[in-house]
Design an enzyme around this catalytic site. Structure first.
Site, short mmCIF file in Angstrom:
data_model
loop_
_atom_site.label_atom_id
_atom_site.label_comp_id
_atom_site.label_asym_id
_atom_site.label_seq_id
_atom_site.Cartn_x
_atom_site.Cartn_y
_atom_site.Cartn_z
N CYS A 90 0.84 -1.21 0.00
CA CYS A 90 0.00 0.00 0.00
C CYS A 90 0.87 1.26 0.00
O CYS A 90 1.48 1.58 -1.00
CB CYS A 90 -1.00 -0.03 1.15
SG CYS A 90 -2.35 1.11 0.89
N HIS A 184 -3.68 -5.25 1.06
CA HIS A 184 -3.05 -5.64 2.33
C HIS A 184 -3.06 -7.15 2.50
O HIS A 184 -4.05 -7.71 2.96
CB HIS A 184 -3.79 -4.98 3.50
CG HIS A 184 -3.53 -3.51 3.59
ND1 HIS A 184 -2.48 -2.98 4.29
CD2 HIS A 184 -4.14 -2.47 2.99
CE1 HIS A 184 -2.47 -1.67 4.17
NE2 HIS A 184 -3.47 -1.33 3.37
N GLU A 186 -1.59 -8.81 4.71
CA GLU A 186 -1.43 -9.20 6.12
C GLU A 186 -2.77 -9.35 6.85
O GLU A 186 -2.81 -9.92 7.93
CB GLU A 186 -0.54 -8.18 6.85
CG GLU A 186 -1.10 -6.78 7.05
CD GLU A 186 -0.92 -5.84 5.85
OE1 GLU A 186 -0.84 -6.33 4.71
OE2 GLU A 186 -0.91 -4.62 6.05
N1 LIG Z 1 -3.18 1.71 3.92
C1 LIG Z 1 -2.29 2.55 3.41
O1 LIG Z 1 -1.08 2.31 3.42
C2 LIG Z 1 -2.83 3.83 2.85
C3 LIG Z 1 -1.78 4.65 2.16
C4 LIG Z 1 -2.29 6.04 1.79
N2 LIG Z 1 -2.51 6.80 3.01
C5 LIG Z 1 -3.59 5.90 0.99
O2 LIG Z 1 -4.63 6.30 1.47
O3 LIG Z 1 -3.56 5.40 -0.10
#
Ligand SMILES: NC(=O)CC[C@H](N)C(=O)O
Ligand SMILES: Nc1ncnc2c1ncn2[C@@H]1O[C@H](COP(=O)(O)OP(=O)(O)OP(=O)(O)O)[C@@H](O)[C@H]1O
Ligand SMILES: O=c1[nH]c(=O)c2[nH+]cn([C@@H]3O[C@H](COP(=O)(O)O)[C@@H](O)[C@H]3O)c2[nH]1
Ligand SMILES: [Mg+2]
Length: 537
Positions: A90, A184, A186
């Site tokens: 991300c 994600h 994880e």
């Molecule tokens: N979950 C994250 O790593 C979000 C990364 C960044 N803040 C976004 O909104 O895309």
């Protein structure tokens, strides 16, 4: 402290997770440990050039920041010079994109929830990408949580998977093992997430799966022996709880009676606790233990004190005073016999404590002062040994099991150092302790009888010093209340109250009202954490 942290990297391949502040960062660590690979979470501000060891691979976590925020945390470019595989998750993907000259933009809508990941045919044709996606079907359910996304990939990178809304859901460098993924892996909602992390760690990074607790025991004992040397002596505070008992057991296996355990009876332990701890630690585990009875001293210091923080501080300070006196007594005895003086202090610090204190955003606001026997004076000469510093609680329990400890000890609910004192609202007196102690004993006994102890993470009975009217044997009573608390939680950071079967509650309530003098009502605490906390004070 350096002593206890450095050598673990010589013994185990280590995956480095750099934390950019995501709420999921520690989950990445959990997932990797689960399949037997050692890994560490460090703040993203860690300078790679100052790392005393070389990671086998690096993962860049998510973050609440956007890469274009003026104060956004930046990746240390040194990560890409290590020559090891790197995977950005991300924000990690976005920061990698940003660093290599691609483009990240805000999406029209924040995307939070499931998405279908389409692995592109190009990925299958490429050996590195197919390693990352091995054992996945070409369409996989993943979990998204982002407001920004990559709108142009950097030169030298190519896309290997996409979703309906994210054309660059996974990218990789054309030559180097650098990967980035928007979702994600994880979180458990990403169905194949665990597999992707496993593929990255085992296939791409080729890390060895030797992080098992049985392997750890032998290596840790060897390491302790090296640090302490053939004549060195160690002291440590031992409570009878699982952490300090496991630490003490390892120490005892390493150096025998050159380890001196000290159990402080602070007058606010549970029913029979010191005697039971002694039976377990001394008789069953062979640990060299002294019980320092300071109960009168603790209660005297607590007299008249009602403020929760003040009570905690008094207990913490008294612990330190008693412990230091005991340490001095051991030193004096050593001097008399010609044995080497005590040079080391054993502590049962766990990995979550370490993670908490190294967050790059700095320590969080103090909700309550946790007592800490190890929080000794600044100028303390003793050197710390913390054998559990790299472990999570479930790993410590596994260690306890392998060390042959009784199930009862391995699965014991945590019990805080300030004990019953923070479970009696207001002033702590001998009489109040006796009431709370008896109620707690009955409560836990009934929980065990009902077969619910293992389903509950922590349970205790507290005493509320408010009085209400009741009737016992046709006589009016005007007595205090017992408040029962039982929570379900895996990390103790958040918790939910336990849904007791009514008949069990009924039995507990009836027994407490009948058997504990001075109590005529029992209430059950149905608050979660937050907004409540697990302990009352
Ligand atoms: N979950 C994250 O790593 C979000 C990364 C960044 N803040 C976004 O909104 O895309
Ligand atoms: N009564 C006590 N006597 C000596 N040391 C204590 C006592 N209570 C707590 N400590 C010390 O404080 C440390 C922190 O306590 P904590 O309750 O977090 O851990 P624990 O008692 O080892 O395990 P658990 O969390 O399962 O209760 C202990 O590891 C131990 O070193
Ligand atoms: O050793 C300890 N010394 C302390 O001072 C202390 N205060 C809270 N706790 C334990 O920490 C966990 C979270 O508790 P709270 O939700 O009340 O903060 C729960 O498991 C609490 O029992 C302590 N443990
Ligand atoms: Mg404890």
């Amino acid at each position: 402290m350096a002593d206890s942290t450095v050598q673990v990297h010589e013994m185990f391949d280590t995956i480095l997770i750099l934390d950019f502040g995501s709420q999921y960062s520690h989950l990445i660590t959990r997932r990797i440990r689960e399949f037997g690979v050692y890994c560490e979470l460090l703040p993203c501000t860690q300078k790679i050039s100052e790392l005393s060891w070389k990671p086998t691979g690096v993962i860049l976590s998510g973050s609440p920041y956007s890469v274009y925020d003026h104060d956004a945390p930046r990746v240390d470019p040194g990560v890409f010079d290590l020559g090891v595989p790197v995977m950005g998750i991300c924000y990690g993907l976005q920061e990698m994109t940003n660093y290599f000259g691609g483009k990240v933009d805000a999406c029209d809508h924040r995307e939070y929830g499931p998405a279908t990941l389409n692995i592109l045919p190009a990925a299958a044709a490429d050996s590195q990408s197919s390693m990352l996606f091995e054992e996945l079907s070409s369409e996989s359910m993943v979990w998204m949580s982002h407001g920004d996304q990559v709108s142009a990939i950097p030169d030298g990178f190519r896309v290997i998977a996409s979703t309906k809304t994210a054309p660059f859901a996974a990218i990789r460098h054309n030559e180097k093992p650098l990967f980035g993924i928007q979702f994600h892996p994880e979180v458990t909602h990403s169905v194949d997430g665990k597999q992707i992390i496993k593929n990255f760690v085992l296939k791409v990074c080729k890390a060895s799966q030797n992080w098992t607790m049985s392997e750890f025991i032998g290596k840790e004992i060897e390491r302790i022996r090296k640090i302490v040397g053939p004549t060195g002596q160690v002291i440590g505070a031992v409570s009878g709880g699982v952490d300090s008992s496991v630490a003490a057991k390892l120490m005892h296996m390493a150096i025998g009676d050159r380890f001196h355990g000290i159990l402080v009876d602070n007058g606010v332990m549970r029913h029979n606790e010191c005697a039971q701890a002694k039976k377990m630690l001394v008789d069953k585990m062979g640990i060299n233990l002294k019980i320092a009875d300071a109960s009168e001293r603790f209660l005297a210091n607590l007299k008249g004190k009602t403020d929760p923080e003040q009570k905690r501080k008094i207990i913490g300070n008294t612990f330190i005073d008693v412990f230091e006196e005991e340490a001095k007594a051991i030193d004096d005895a050593c001097a008399a016999t010609g044995a080497a003086p005590v040079e080391f202090l054993l502590q049962g610090t766990l990995y979550p404590d370490v993670i908490e204190s190294i967050s790059f955003k700095g320590p969080s606001a103090t909700i309550k002062t946790h007592h800490n026997v190890g929080g000794l004076k600044e100028n303390m000469k003793l050197k710390l040994i913390e054998p559990l510093r790299e472990l999570f609680k479930d790993e410590v329990r596994e260690l306890g099991r392998l060390l042959g400890m009784d199930d009862e000890l391995v699965w014991r609910h945590p019990f805080p150092g300030p004990g019953i004192a923070i479970r009696i609202l207001g002033e702590v007196t001998k009489e109040q302790v006796a009431i709370a102690r008896k109620a707690d004993y009955i409560y836990i006994e009934e929980i065990k009888k009902a077969g619910l102890y293992r389903q509950i993470a922590q349970a205790y009975a507290a005493l509320l010093p408010v009085k209400a009217v009741g009737v016992k044997g046709d006589k009016r009573t005007y007595e205090q209340m017992i408040c029962l608390r039982a929570v379900e939680t895996s990390d103790f950071m958040t918790a939910d109250w336990f849904p007791f079967p009514y008949d069990v509650l009924k039995k507990i309530s009836s027994r407490i009202c009948n058997e504990v003098d001075g109590v005529n009502r029992v209430v059950y605490d149905v608050s979660s954490k937050p907004p409540a906390t697990i302990e009352l004070e």
